[in-house]
Scaffold this active site. Structure first.
Site, PDB file in Angstrom:
ATOM      1  N   ASP A   1      -5.236   7.111   4.490  1.00  0.00           N
ATOM      2  CA  ASP A   1      -4.006   7.103   3.688  1.00  0.00           C
ATOM      3  C   ASP A   1      -2.767   7.097   4.574  1.00  0.00           C
ATOM      4  O   ASP A   1      -1.732   7.640   4.216  1.00  0.00           O
ATOM      5  CB  ASP A   1      -3.994   8.327   2.758  1.00  0.00           C
ATOM      6  CG  ASP A   1      -2.891   8.279   1.711  1.00  0.00           C
ATOM      7  OD1 ASP A   1      -2.352   7.192   1.456  1.00  0.00           O
ATOM      8  OD2 ASP A   1      -2.579   9.344   1.134  1.00  0.00           O
TER       9      ASP A   1
ATOM     10  N   ASP B   1      -0.544   2.277  -1.319  1.00  0.00           N
ATOM     11  CA  ASP B   1      -0.674   3.733  -1.269  1.00  0.00           C
ATOM     12  C   ASP B   1      -1.307   4.186  -2.577  1.00  0.00           C
ATOM     13  O   ASP B   1      -0.624   4.331  -3.576  1.00  0.00           O
ATOM     14  CB  ASP B   1       0.705   4.354  -1.075  1.00  0.00           C
ATOM     15  CG  ASP B   1       0.686   5.870  -1.052  1.00  0.00           C
ATOM     16  OD1 ASP B   1      -0.398   6.451  -0.894  1.00  0.00           O
ATOM     17  OD2 ASP B   1       1.767   6.465  -1.213  1.00  0.00           O
TER      18      ASP B   1
ATOM     19  N   GLU C   1      -3.128  12.613  -6.504  1.00  0.00           N
ATOM     20  CA  GLU C   1      -2.605  13.040  -5.200  1.00  0.00           C
ATOM     21  C   GLU C   1      -1.090  12.979  -5.169  1.00  0.00           C
ATOM     22  O   GLU C   1      -0.427  13.838  -4.576  1.00  0.00           O
ATOM     23  CB  GLU C   1      -3.199  12.153  -4.097  1.00  0.00           C
ATOM     24  CG  GLU C   1      -2.895  12.620  -2.669  1.00  0.00           C
ATOM     25  CD  GLU C   1      -1.647  12.016  -2.047  1.00  0.00           C
ATOM     26  OE1 GLU C   1      -1.319  12.366  -0.900  1.00  0.00           O
ATOM     27  OE2 GLU C   1      -0.967  11.181  -2.718  1.00  0.00           O
ATOM     28  N   GLU C   2      -0.519  11.971  -5.835  1.00  0.00           N
ATOM     29  CA  GLU C   2       0.923  11.762  -5.763  1.00  0.00           C
ATOM     30  C   GLU C   2       1.713  12.870  -6.452  1.00  0.00           C
ATOM     31  O   GLU C   2       2.911  13.005  -6.207  1.00  0.00           O
ATOM     32  CB  GLU C   2       1.292  10.410  -6.378  1.00  0.00           C
ATOM     33  CG  GLU C   2       0.739   9.202  -5.637  1.00  0.00           C
ATOM     34  CD  GLU C   2       1.405   8.971  -4.287  1.00  0.00           C
ATOM     35  OE1 GLU C   2       2.264   9.785  -3.894  1.00  0.00           O
ATOM     36  OE2 GLU C   2       1.070   7.979  -3.633  1.00  0.00           O
TER      37      GLU C   2
ATOM     38  N   HIS D   1       5.873   3.716  -2.551  1.00  0.00           N
ATOM     39  CA  HIS D   1       6.644   4.276  -3.663  1.00  0.00           C
ATOM     40  C   HIS D   1       7.814   3.388  -4.069  1.00  0.00           C
ATOM     41  O   HIS D   1       8.686   3.834  -4.815  1.00  0.00           O
ATOM     42  CB  HIS D   1       7.159   5.688  -3.349  1.00  0.00           C
ATOM     43  CG  HIS D   1       6.092   6.703  -3.126  1.00  0.00           C
ATOM     44  ND1 HIS D   1       6.345   8.062  -3.138  1.00  0.00           N
ATOM     45  CD2 HIS D   1       4.767   6.579  -2.868  1.00  0.00           C
ATOM     46  CE1 HIS D   1       5.219   8.726  -2.898  1.00  0.00           C
ATOM     47  NE2 HIS D   1       4.242   7.832  -2.732  1.00  0.00           N
TER      48      HIS D   1
ATOM     49  N   ASP E   1      -4.613   7.202  -7.601  1.00  0.00           N
ATOM     50  CA  ASP E   1      -3.362   7.127  -8.362  1.00  0.00           C
ATOM     51  C   ASP E   1      -2.247   6.517  -7.533  1.00  0.00           C
ATOM     52  O   ASP E   1      -2.297   6.487  -6.300  1.00  0.00           O
ATOM     53  CB  ASP E   1      -2.958   8.516  -8.863  1.00  0.00           C
ATOM     54  CG  ASP E   1      -2.601   9.478  -7.737  1.00  0.00           C
ATOM     55  OD1 ASP E   1      -3.353   9.520  -6.733  1.00  0.00           O
ATOM     56  OD2 ASP E   1      -1.587  10.205  -7.847  1.00  0.00           O
TER      57      ASP E   1
END
Length: 417
Positions: free
Chosen positions: A206, A149, A183-184, A388, A88
């Site tokens: 990551d 990411d 995960e986010e 992000h 994700d």
């Protein structure tokens, strides 16, 4: 083995294929995965793994991809290790219609992103670009995040799988692959089947700068503050109304700057309000509480409690509730019980020709929770930067180094058995 000379990397091609698939997770959803579109990437990965010859690759009902590369060593006691990345992307910035751009042979110039020329990558604002002269930089076009990411990590693990399958001279034990959703939004391992993995150690791919490995994260709590005010008709409110909204605003305004994300760095913890909602009669404030030292989490929650009680002294008819819930804990507490997991990771980075640097994360990873679920799991660099946001970038050469590191790790666990 000199992987750089003998292997043909396909990590860039894989990465460019993955980032155009929108996989944003949805914090407002209660489903697993939180958004069905994450399954689109999962299905593609399974098909690619099956095409490589990874016979047990599959996508489960919760959006997790599991796969196994069987051992090719004659040694009987090689530990099973797992490599993990998340599929994700962050809900903080659009992941729809990502248009990746490869900037070849970067020479330190400003990188202007064409779909929004206000988005400019400048070396002074992205200092790790100093280490990328001559490399190829991948960005998005300026209106979305890139998705490095953690699709950089996904591509690196997938490329390593391809090489393990096609180069039997790389000796290794059984290798488990895990790609996670959500995960986010903090749910990345909620539905992981640890018994199915059956691994002794794990490595999330990551992290940020090439050569970095992280063995320490924040410990984390979430807190919900509920303010119960007193409502009345606003035309007749004098001396009566106690607005929960205004009370909540005063509490947030009194949080100390030196205990805020914007006022802290390195090993300093923080209290961070992430959501305010409500009306005159009741309002809620959601907080995240972070520190590397678990004992300090309670102290930080007490700061919220003390500020609230002081504010409420001026509102005699109002009350509050503070509910604190554990989220994850510093993975170093578990990794210190298995020092070879980190040692082998550092050795793999060095064998890939880099200076290995052990770091702490001002955040968490899937590995934070996996470590407390029985799978000790440090975090290795994926090369992702400025995540992000619209200026997210990754270096092709750093991604190749991550693939090398994964392959060296497989060899090291076999050698040390």
């Amino acid at each position: 083995m000199d992987y750089k000379k003998s292997l043909k990397f396909c990590v860039l091609e894989r990465f460019l294929r993955y980032v155009v698939i929108d996989t944003q997770s949805d914090p407002a959803s209660e489903t697993y995965p939180s958004s069905k579109k994450q399954m689109d990437l999962g299905k593609l990965l399974v098909n690619e793994l099956l095409s490589m010859g990874v016979a047990d690759a599959h996508l489960d009902e919760f959006g997790y991809v599991y796969a196994t590369i069987p051992a090719n060593t004659t040694k009987p006691n090689v530990s099973v290790i797992c490599f993990c990345s998340h599929m994700d992307t962050s809900p903080d910035c659009s992941g729809l219609n990502v248009k990746p751009i490869v900037h070849k042979n970067y020479q330190g110039e400003d990188l202007v992103l064409p779909d929004d020329e206000a988005q400019v990558l400048k070396m002074r604002e992205h200092p790790d670009l100093k280490n990328q002269i001559g490399n190829d930089i991948v960005t998005a076009s300026g209106t979305t995040l890139l998705g490095a990411d953690n699709k950089a990590g996904v591509a690196e693990i997938m490329d390593a799988c391809y090489h393990l399958i096609n180069h039997p001279e790389i000796k290794h034990g059984a290798i488990r692959i895990l790609f996670t959703p959500d995960e986010e939004i903090g749910r990345g391992v909620d539905k992981v089947d640890i018994k199915k993995l059956g691994a002794y150690a794990g490595y999330t791919i990551d992290g940020e700068s090439a050569g970095n490995m992280e063995n320490e994260t924040f410990s984390a709590d979430g807190a919900k503050l509920i303010i119960n005010g007193l409502s009345s008709h606003p035309g007749f409110a004098k001396g009566k109304m106690e607005s929960a909204i205004k009370i909540a605003g005063q509490i947030v305004a009194k949080l100390p700057f030196e205990l805020s994300p914007e006022g802290t760095e390195l090993k300093q913890g923080f209290v961070h309000p992430v959501n305010i909602a409500g009306h005159v009669e009741q309002a809620t404030v959601d907080f995240i509480i972070r520190d590397f030292e678990e004992d300090k989490l309670k102290q930080h929650a007490d700061v919220i409690r003390e500020i609230t009680e002081n504010v409420l002294k001026h509102y005699p008819n109002s009350t509050y509730e503070l509910h604190v819930k554990p989220q994850y804990r510093n993975m170093k507490n578990k990794l210190d019980e298995h020092p070879q997991i980190v040692e082998y990771g550092m050795e793999a980075i060095r064998r890939s020709g880099m200076d290995a640097k052990l770091c702490s994360i001002r955040g968490g990873t899937d590995g934070s929770r996996l470590s407390f679920m029985g799978l000790p799991c440090p975090n290795i660099f994926a090369g992702e930067h400025a995540f992000h946001g619209k200026q997210e970038w990754v270096s092709v050469q750093d991604m190749q180094k991550a693939v090398e590191t994964i392959l060296h790790l497989c060899e090291i666990w076999e050698e040390k058995a």
